[in-house]
Design an enzyme around this catalytic site. Structure first.
Site, PDB file in Angstrom:
ATOM      1  N   HIS A 123       5.834  -0.520  -2.926  1.00  0.00           N
ATOM      2  CA  HIS A 123       5.353   0.311  -4.035  1.00  0.00           C
ATOM      3  C   HIS A 123       5.505   1.803  -3.760  1.00  0.00           C
ATOM      4  CE1 HIS A 123       2.625  -3.254  -5.474  1.00  0.00           C
ATOM      5  NE2 HIS A 123       3.909  -3.463  -5.666  1.00  0.00           N
ATOM      6  N   ASN A 170       0.828  -1.203   0.000  1.00  0.00           N
ATOM      7  CA  ASN A 170       0.000   0.000   0.000  1.00  0.00           C
ATOM      8  C   ASN A 170       0.865   1.257   0.000  1.00  0.00           C
ATOM      9  OD1 ASN A 170      -2.131  -1.775   0.165  1.00  0.00           O
ATOM     10  ND2 ASN A 170      -2.212  -1.690   2.393  1.00  0.00           N
TER      11      ASN A 170
END
Ligand SMILES: [Zn+2]
Length: 247
Positions: free
Chosen positions: A119, A102
């Site tokens: 990410h 996330n």
């Protein structure tokens, strides 16, 4: 909810635990998924048309504005009990490593400081050219703000379509998965690579795999324990059962 006594004693005694979280954990906080979040002004764009190096080259301002809008959306969102349970686990397990797919920064907000962000994080901004992170920038500028070091354009510090994952974060995640005693896979579909392979790497190395997800995934048959439901309900109960009851 009842947990197997073996699981409870395993978690009480473990010194190295890794937890991987995915979109399901953010969704429980009310954050829409990447795709569902395309509302209003942005409904005409597909996320793939905005979250890529090509899109940024073509129209940096459009991409910048989209992320400014997404940062605003995250501001109205708070960590849920699952986030807080993970922060609690970090205090109880000697070596606890949290890996997340996330980008919203909710784990940090809940108190998890040792975090591998596969990410990136939309709350961080860096130079597109020299990678220098910047703490301050304006979202309302006429054009995309520039790097104070080299004059390059600023961009969100996230991984875009077609970009590799940050190597240091990925290596740390793989190492953690290969050496942990217990691996939690939480709110993740288990199909997005390379994150999905982490649970299998842990399993192959003999770690006990615990899955918590709304529905079964390709990992479920390999998991030693699989719970289907909300992590915001299951994790706090598990923390209570392991570390607060019967001690
Ligand atoms: Zn720069």
């Amino acid at each position: 909810m009842n947990f197997a006594p073996e699981l409870i004693s395993l978690l009480r005694g473990t010194s190295k635990l890794v937890a991987l979280t995915g979109a399901g954990v953010s969704q429980e906080s009310g954050l829409r998924t990447f795709r569902d979040a395309q509302t209003g002004l942005w409904a005409q764009y597909k996320p793939e048309e905005l979250a890529s190096p090509e899109a940024f080259r073509r129209d940096p301002k459009l991409v910048w504005d989209w992320y400014a809008w997404r940062r605003e959306a995250v501001k109205g969102v708070r960590p849920n009990p699952g986030h807080y349970a993970l922060a609690e686990m970090a205090k109880r397990v000697p070596e606890f490593i949290l890996i997340t797919q996330n980008v919203d920064g909710l784990h940090h907000m809940a108190g998890n400081r040792k975090l591998i962000e596969l990410h990136g994080n939309i709350q961080r901004v860096r130079c597109a050219e020299c990678y220098t992170l910047t703490e301050t920038w304006g979202d309302d500028t006429e054009s995309v703000p520039q790097c104070l070091v080299c004059g390059g354009l600023l961009r969100p510090d996230v991984v875009w379509f077609g970009e590799p994952l940050p190597r240091d974060q990925l290596e740390a995640a793989v190492e953690a998965a290969r050496t942990c005693e217990v691996f939690f896979s939480i709110g993740t579909s288990g199909v997005v690579q390379p994150a999905a392979s982490l649970a299998f790497a842990a399993h192959n190395r003999g770690a006990v795999v615990v899955e918590i997800n709304a529905e079964p995934t390709p990992l479920t048959p390999k998991a030693n324990y699989a719970f289907h439901g909300k992590s915001g309900e299951i994790l706090p109960k598990l923390v209570t059962a392991v570390w607060e009851n019967g001690r």
